[in-house]
Design a protein around this motif. Structure first.
Motif, mmCIF file in Angstrom:
data_model
loop_
_atom_site.group_PDB
_atom_site.id
_atom_site.type_symbol
_atom_site.label_atom_id
_atom_site.label_comp_id
_atom_site.label_asym_id
_atom_site.label_seq_id
_atom_site.Cartn_x
_atom_site.Cartn_y
_atom_site.Cartn_z
ATOM 1 N N CYS A 1 -62.466 6.996 3.425
ATOM 2 C CA CYS A 1 -61.836 7.591 4.654
ATOM 3 C C CYS A 1 -61.975 6.771 6.019
ATOM 4 O O CYS A 1 -61.117 6.574 6.926
ATOM 5 C CB CYS A 1 -62.277 8.984 5.019
ATOM 6 N N THR B 1 -58.907 14.242 -1.370
ATOM 7 C CA THR B 1 -58.031 13.646 -2.256
ATOM 8 C C THR B 1 -58.660 12.217 -2.731
ATOM 9 O O THR B 1 -58.699 12.103 -4.197
ATOM 10 C CB THR B 1 -57.014 12.892 -1.243
ATOM 11 N N LYS C 1 -58.748 13.349 4.071
ATOM 12 C CA LYS C 1 -58.523 12.636 2.929
ATOM 13 C C LYS C 1 -59.545 12.849 1.883
ATOM 14 O O LYS C 1 -59.606 12.238 0.672
ATOM 15 C CB LYS C 1 -57.730 11.234 2.683
#
Length: 676
Positions: A383, A396, A393
């Protein structure tokens, strides 16, 4: 020793003066407390109404001032409650101390302090340094430690008082040894519904535990009836008095079960302190293992063994052993070393993640962290690299990292691998592992292993607010449990109390609690309490024979009531009712203690229509002690005036179950009956 008539009149005069001063102080403080509450409400209201006119700096100052006012009010309120609690019994003892410079101090000891209008101490809190002389010395040369150093001199007199409803009932000069009249009077009294404070009869060996400030951690081995739990609670009260920035919310007690937690709940309030946080180890496991809806209690775990419901005791013993810790550690070392990211991947169109770079992070840059925490850190780093530190994120990336690796965050699969590996003593197939770990409720011994592996792989939840941890019945905890506890409460100091003779965990045993010293950092001291204040000498003689003990020192005077053995009872119901009625006519509390819950239920069904008796089970709360039926493994830490030990001849105590029988018998203070 009784005092002279002249001394008695002098003491009566002193009590009258203290009563008058205490009454005035309560009246003044009561007005302050109620006025203070109104003022605080008005102050908060004013601050709230003007909040919009404050800038950020002023707002912080206002919040700080509000907090100070609130704390000042709460301290007044707390002191008022303490004074109110001693209103009818202002003090319990006094000492006369002459220091090396010839100054004489006449110290009256109470549960809290009281000063006169000139700020002179009239009553001293029993926890103050000078009051330690009362507990540690007989008359003669003495010394005590205080923040200013060591003070020496001569203890000229020790005196105890019996005060009821502000009136002096009795005064005794004594040396507070085992023949002390006040101590023997207290020991002879009947047990109460809940544990009481014992500030007037703390003994020298107990006081050394209570007031120890030199050692970070204390491990206390104390025989049955030595006052281990009482000592621990008085130690908590002492630490709250002596250590700055320590309050009740910074202290956690691990109790053996919820029944015991309820039993001790009055001690700290009676000493003027709020109750601390309390839990059982099973409760902790339940909060940590969110994958399960319920964790078996330690009591039910033990019950499985003593009621012979466990089908594979050898496996349970292995799961409780020190060996399995070594085996799991070796397995996890190999497992983690073989974990890696299998390929490089993209996130979006431009963000390329090289597998060599993230494998370097996994095994080198973040290797100080637990495995699954490393993955989270790698995700954060990505990130930072691609989104300027924004963490939106992170999830993810975590998902992508696991997708492109040869490992996953699946503890059931990891447990299957362990029990099917060369490291496990018992080779279990997948179905067997699923049987132990796949249901909504998990067994106690399996929950422990699950928690250990989970903590090693993702980290234990650190509890930084806890500064003092008390573990009671320490002998029933294995090494893995102590490891978990010390990982959660890394900055805490510990008071560990137990008795190897009262071990009821059938799968784990200590030769000595001294072994626990190696598990704790910083200074750790091992102390033994070898005097028992609970049972009569006749009962102690009987219980010694159960475990072949000879070092138990009974403090109570003989009662001339031998242990009664009931053999060959023809009409069980009639005989039990007769004995229960007899004991209840003499004592306030009687317990019928069975080997297991099945026997307890059977006896309850037999007796409930003929006598006023209550059944105590693992989830029972707030029971009365007048007459109860309770399994032996639930009776730990409790005490009763009279006890009937019962077990069916088809369910007798076996040789390796002697400790459980010892626990049951040592619950008794005055009169013990044994059936079968």
């Amino acid at each position: 020793m009784a005092i002279s008539e002249k001394e008695l009149k002098k003491e009566q005069t002193i009590l009258k003066k203290v009563n008058i001063l205490l009454g005035k102080r309560l009246e003044e403080l009561g007005k302050d407390v109620y006025q203070g509450e109104d003022d605080l409400i008005e102050f908060k209201k004013m601050m709230w109404e003007n909040a919009n006119s404050f800038d950020s700096g002023e707002e912080q100052q206002v919040m700080l001032q509000t907090s100070k006012e609130e704390n000042r009010y709460l301290e007044k309120q707390k002191y008022f409650r303490k004074l109110k609690s001693i209103e009818k019994k202002p003090y319990f003892a006094s000492i006369v101390f002459k220091d090396d410079e010839g100054t004489i101090f006449n110290i009256y000891m109470s549960l809290t302090y009281l000063k006169d209008i000139d700020e002179n101490n009239i009553l001293y809190d029993w926890r103050s340094p000078i009051c330690s002389l009362f507990y540690d010395y007989e008359t003669g040369p003495c010394s005590y430690q205080a923040p200013g150093g060591t003070y020496s001199g001569e203890l000229k007199r020790k005196r105890q008082y019996k005060i009821e409803d502000k009136k002096l009932i009795g005064v005794f000069d004594n040396s507070l040894n085992i023949n002390d009249d006040v101590l023997q009077e207290v020991l002879a009294t009947e047990s109460s519904e809940k544990m009481k404070n014992v500030v007037n009869t703390i003994q020298q060996e107990q006081n050394k535990v209570i007031r120890n400030l030199e050692d970070n951690n204390l491990i206390v081995q104390g025989i049955a009836g030595s006052g281990k739990t009482t000592v621990a609670l008085h130690r908590i009260a002492f630490l709250l008095y002596r250590l700055k920035n320590l309050n009740s919310n910074n202290i956690l007690i691990f109790s053996p079960n919820n029944i015991f937690a309820d039993y001790i709940s009055d001690v700290l309030p009676s000493l003027g302190e709020a109750n601390t946080l309390q839990t059982t180890f099973a409760d902790y496991l339940e909060s940590f293992l969110t994958e399960y809806s319920q964790v078996e209690s330690f009591t039910d775990f033990v019950s499985r063994y003593y009621s012979y419901k466990e089908t594979f005791p050898e496996l349970v013993e292995y799961k409780q052993s020190d060996q399995i810790m070594t085996d799991i550690n070796n397995f996890l070392d190999e497992y983690i070393n073989n974990c890696y990211f299998t390929k490089s991947f993209k996130e979006g169109e431009k963000n390329y993640i090289d597998k060599n770079e993230i494998n370097n992070m996994l095994h080198h840059k973040y290797d100080r962290l637990p495995l699954f925490e490393r993955v989270e850190e790698i995700a954060l780093k990505l990130c930072s690299n691609f989104y300027k530190g924004k963490t939106t994120k992170q999830k993810t990336y975590i998902k992508l990292l696991y997708k492109n690796s040869n490992f996953e965050k699946n503890y059931l699969k990891i447990l299957k691998k362990f029990f099917n590996s060369k490291y496990s003593k018992f080779q279990l197939d997948e179905k067997s592992v699923e049987k132990y770990f796949s249901s909504e409720k998990i067994n106690y011994e399996d929950a422990l292993i699950y928690a250990y592996i989970k903590g090693k792989l993702e980290g234990f939840i650190y509890e930084g607010t806890i500064k003092q941890v008390v573990i009671d019945e320490a002998q029933d905890y294995n090494k893995m449990q102590y490891y978990i506890i010390t990982q959660i409460f890394k900055k805490a100091d510990y008071t560990i109390l137990g008795d190897i003779n009262q071990n009821i965990n059938p799968y784990y045993h200590y030769d000595s609690l001294d072994k626990l010293k190696e598990l704790f950092k910083n200074d750790t001291k091992y102390i033994e309490l070898l005097k028992t204040y609970r049972s009569s000498p006749e009962i102690i003689d009987y219980t010694n024979k159960i475990l072949n003990l000879n070092h138990v020192n009974a403090i109570r005077r003989k009662t001339n009531k031998p242990v009664i053995i009931r053999k060959g009872v023809l009409d069980l119901k009639e005989r039990l009712i007769e004995d229960l009625n007899h004991l209840q006519s003499i004592y306030k509390s009687t317990a019928l203690i069975t080997k297991d819950i099945k026997e307890a239920n059977e006896l309850y069904d037999l007796l409930k229509d003929e006598t006023d008796i209550d059944l105590v089970e693992a989830n029972t709360k707030g029971f009365h002690k007048e007459c109860i039926i309770i399994p032996a493994y639930l009776s730990k830490g409790l005490e009763f005036d009279s006890v009937i030990i019962y077990n069916d001849r088809k369910n007798t105590y076996k040789k390796d179950e002697r400790n459980l029988l010892y626990v049951a018998c040592t619950r008794c203070q005055h009169e013990l009956y044994i059936y079968n």
